[in-house]
Design a protein around this motif. Structure first.
Motif, short mmCIF file in Angstrom:
data_model
loop_
_atom_site.label_atom_id
_atom_site.label_comp_id
_atom_site.label_asym_id
_atom_site.label_seq_id
_atom_site.Cartn_x
_atom_site.Cartn_y
_atom_site.Cartn_z
N GLU A 57 0.81 -1.33 -0.23
CA GLU A 57 0.00 0.13 0.09
C GLU A 57 0.80 1.08 0.02
O GLU A 57 0.46 2.38 0.39
N GLN A 58 2.17 1.29 -0.48
CA GLN A 58 3.12 2.39 -0.58
C GLN A 58 3.16 2.48 -2.10
O GLN A 58 2.62 1.87 -3.04
N TRP A 59 3.69 3.69 -2.32
CA TRP A 59 3.71 4.33 -3.77
C TRP A 59 5.14 4.78 -3.86
O TRP A 59 5.98 5.12 -3.08
N GLU A 60 5.56 4.98 -5.15
CA GLU A 60 6.79 5.43 -5.39
C GLU A 60 6.94 5.96 -6.87
O GLU A 60 6.21 5.40 -7.95
N VAL A 61 7.44 7.16 -7.15
CA VAL A 61 7.79 7.65 -8.50
C VAL A 61 9.24 7.36 -8.69
O VAL A 61 10.10 7.58 -8.16
N ASN A 62 9.57 6.74 -9.97
CA ASN A 62 10.65 6.19 -10.04
C ASN A 62 11.04 5.87 -11.59
O ASN A 62 9.89 6.24 -12.61
N LEU A 63 12.36 5.78 -12.00
CA LEU A 63 12.70 5.40 -13.53
C LEU A 63 12.09 4.07 -13.84
O LEU A 63 11.78 3.22 -12.97
N PRO A 64 11.74 3.76 -15.14
CA PRO A 64 11.30 2.43 -15.27
C PRO A 64 12.40 1.46 -15.35
O PRO A 64 13.64 2.07 -14.98
N ALA A 65 12.14 0.19 -15.32
CA ALA A 65 13.15 -0.91 -14.97
C ALA A 65 14.09 -0.97 -15.83
O ALA A 65 13.85 -0.61 -17.12
N GLU A 66 15.15 -1.22 -15.59
CA GLU A 66 16.20 -1.40 -16.65
C GLU A 66 16.24 -2.68 -17.32
O GLU A 66 16.87 -2.60 -18.63
N GLU A 67 15.81 -3.52 -16.80
CA GLU A 67 15.70 -4.93 -17.61
C GLU A 67 14.82 -5.06 -18.97
O GLU A 67 13.59 -4.19 -18.54
N VAL A 68 15.06 -5.66 -19.89
CA VAL A 68 13.89 -5.76 -20.99
C VAL A 68 14.00 -7.19 -21.39
O VAL A 68 15.04 -7.91 -21.71
N PRO A 69 12.69 -7.79 -21.29
CA PRO A 69 11.35 -6.94 -20.73
C PRO A 69 11.53 -7.11 -19.30
O PRO A 69 12.24 -7.91 -18.67
N PRO A 70 10.70 -5.99 -18.59
CA PRO A 70 10.80 -5.96 -17.19
C PRO A 70 10.14 -7.30 -16.40
O PRO A 70 9.32 -8.15 -17.30
N GLU A 71 10.30 -7.47 -15.23
CA GLU A 71 9.86 -8.63 -14.85
C GLU A 71 8.26 -8.66 -14.55
O GLU A 71 7.54 -9.42 -14.59
N LEU A 72 7.68 -7.40 -14.26
CA LEU A 72 6.37 -7.08 -14.54
C LEU A 72 5.92 -5.96 -15.53
O LEU A 72 6.94 -4.95 -15.91
N PRO A 73 4.79 -6.07 -15.92
CA PRO A 73 4.50 -4.91 -16.97
C PRO A 73 4.71 -3.48 -16.28
O PRO A 73 4.68 -3.11 -15.17
N GLU A 74 5.16 -2.77 -17.05
CA GLU A 74 5.77 -1.22 -16.85
C GLU A 74 4.39 -0.19 -16.80
O GLU A 74 3.62 -0.28 -17.40
N PRO A 75 4.43 0.55 -15.72
CA PRO A 75 3.35 1.72 -15.73
C PRO A 75 3.57 2.58 -16.95
O PRO A 75 4.55 2.53 -17.38
N ALA A 76 2.81 3.54 -17.09
CA ALA A 76 2.95 4.46 -18.17
C ALA A 76 4.22 5.29 -17.85
O ALA A 76 4.49 5.77 -16.83
N LEU A 77 4.95 5.69 -18.97
CA LEU A 77 6.26 6.15 -18.84
C LEU A 77 6.00 7.76 -19.07
O LEU A 77 4.99 8.26 -19.75
N GLY A 78 6.83 8.56 -18.50
CA GLY A 78 6.84 10.06 -18.67
C GLY A 78 5.64 10.74 -18.00
O GLY A 78 5.38 11.77 -18.62
N ILE A 79 5.08 10.24 -17.04
CA ILE A 79 3.80 11.14 -16.55
C ILE A 79 4.36 12.39 -16.10
O ILE A 79 3.32 13.63 -15.82
N ASN A 80 5.52 12.81 -15.72
CA ASN A 80 6.34 13.95 -15.06
C ASN A 80 6.04 15.19 -16.50
O ASN A 80 6.01 16.05 -16.29
N PHE A 81 6.30 14.55 -17.75
CA PHE A 81 6.37 15.45 -18.66
C PHE A 81 5.01 16.12 -19.13
O PHE A 81 5.12 17.63 -19.64
N ALA A 82 3.74 15.93 -18.63
CA ALA A 82 2.59 16.54 -18.89
C ALA A 82 2.27 17.36 -17.58
O ALA A 82 1.15 18.19 -17.71
N ARG A 83 3.20 17.13 -16.76
CA ARG A 83 2.33 18.04 -15.11
C ARG A 83 2.45 19.39 -15.48
O ARG A 83 1.50 19.86 -15.14
N ASP A 84 3.26 20.18 -16.17
CA ASP A 84 3.09 21.54 -16.09
C ASP A 84 2.41 21.87 -17.38
O ASP A 84 2.34 23.21 -17.58
N GLY A 85 2.21 20.97 -18.12
CA GLY A 85 1.33 21.27 -19.49
C GLY A 85 -0.07 21.29 -19.28
O GLY A 85 -1.10 21.49 -20.31
#
Length: 252
Positions: A57-85
């Motif tokens: 029940e915790q959350w974290e803002v972080n970079l995507p996993a480095e391994e390809v493919p990741p162990e779990l599906p990845e969340p949406a990338l780049g959510i921060n880019f739209a923050r001020d737009g």
């Protein structure tokens, strides 16, 4: 990444659903009660960032996993880019939509990995579908009608009470402290009256053994524990503002 991988792999429908609920609760916290901190962490000047929810029940803002493919599906990338737009409300709604999609993909990834059959997949989906989506919690879309019904019934049965904080501490919380056999009928009535009310922080349903409080600004209901308000403290609050409303008013 702590919690981002499948460190503890849920193998049954119940375990996957528990994993889903934990991750969902963490992401809802990020977009509601912890929204100020979440907003600050999503700096558009940084690289692609993702919002992760963990089973704890915790959350974290972080970079995507480095391994390809990741162990779990990845969340949406780049959510921060739209923050001020975008308007903050619209941006949070957008992140909520992508968060819902990620939660489903993670749940059914586990289902596929551990060979859930058609009946198990259907049962898992039905369990998930009984909960409001993160988008519905963040925007209040699913709670509007139930909130209005709850408020109308609550006002009609508590006209003599001076404010919502006293109503909550006197009308709901003490019932959990009464002997069960004496209050059984009242608990059932209270459950029926408020059973569809959802917490604005975690999105869970009302239960008669939990203390709730209503925000006087947005009129959303919250578990006392989710917003760190006790019945004793509520008695001394003249006008309660939830964390989200307090943050919005504080920001220029």
């Amino acid at each position: 990444m702590e919690g981002g991988g499948a460190a503890c792999n849920p193998r049954t429908v119940e375990e996957v659903f528990r994993d889903f609920k934990g991750r969902r609760a963490g992401m809802i916290k990020a977009l509601t009660t912890d929204v100020e901190e979440f907003y600050q962490q999503c700096d558009p000047e940084k690289e692609n960032l993702c919002l992760y929810g963990f089973p704890s029940e915790q959350w974290e803002v972080n970079l995507p996993a480095e391994e390809v493919p990741p162990e779990l599906p990845e969340p949406a990338l780049g959510i921060n880019f739209a923050r001020d737009g975008m308007q903050e409300k619209d941006w949070l709604s957008l992140v909520a939509v992508h968060s819902d999609a990620w939660l489903l993909s993670v749940a059914f990834y586990f289902g596929a990995r551990f060979g859930f059959d058609k009946a198990d997949r259907k049962r898992l989906f039905n369990m998930i579908n009984d909960l409001p989506t993160i988008f519905e919690v963040v925007t209040g879309a699913a709670k509007k009608q139930t909130k209005e019904k709850s408020l109308v019934s609550n006002h009609s049965s508590n006209k003599s009470k001076s404010n919502s904080k006293v109503r909550e501490s006197q009308a709901k919380y003490p019932k959990a402290l009464q002997p069960k056999d004496e209050e059984e009928g009242l608990d059932q009535e209270d459950e029926e009256e408020h059973g569809e009310t959802l917490c604005g922080a975690c999105g869970e349903n009302y239960a008669s053994d939990e203390f709730w409080i209503c925000c006087d600004v947005c009129e959303k209901w919250f578990h006392g524990k989710c917003v760190k308000i006790t019945p004793a403290r509520a008695e001394h609050i003249k006008q309660y503002k939830c964390p989200s409303c307090s943050n919005k008013r504080a920001r220029p």
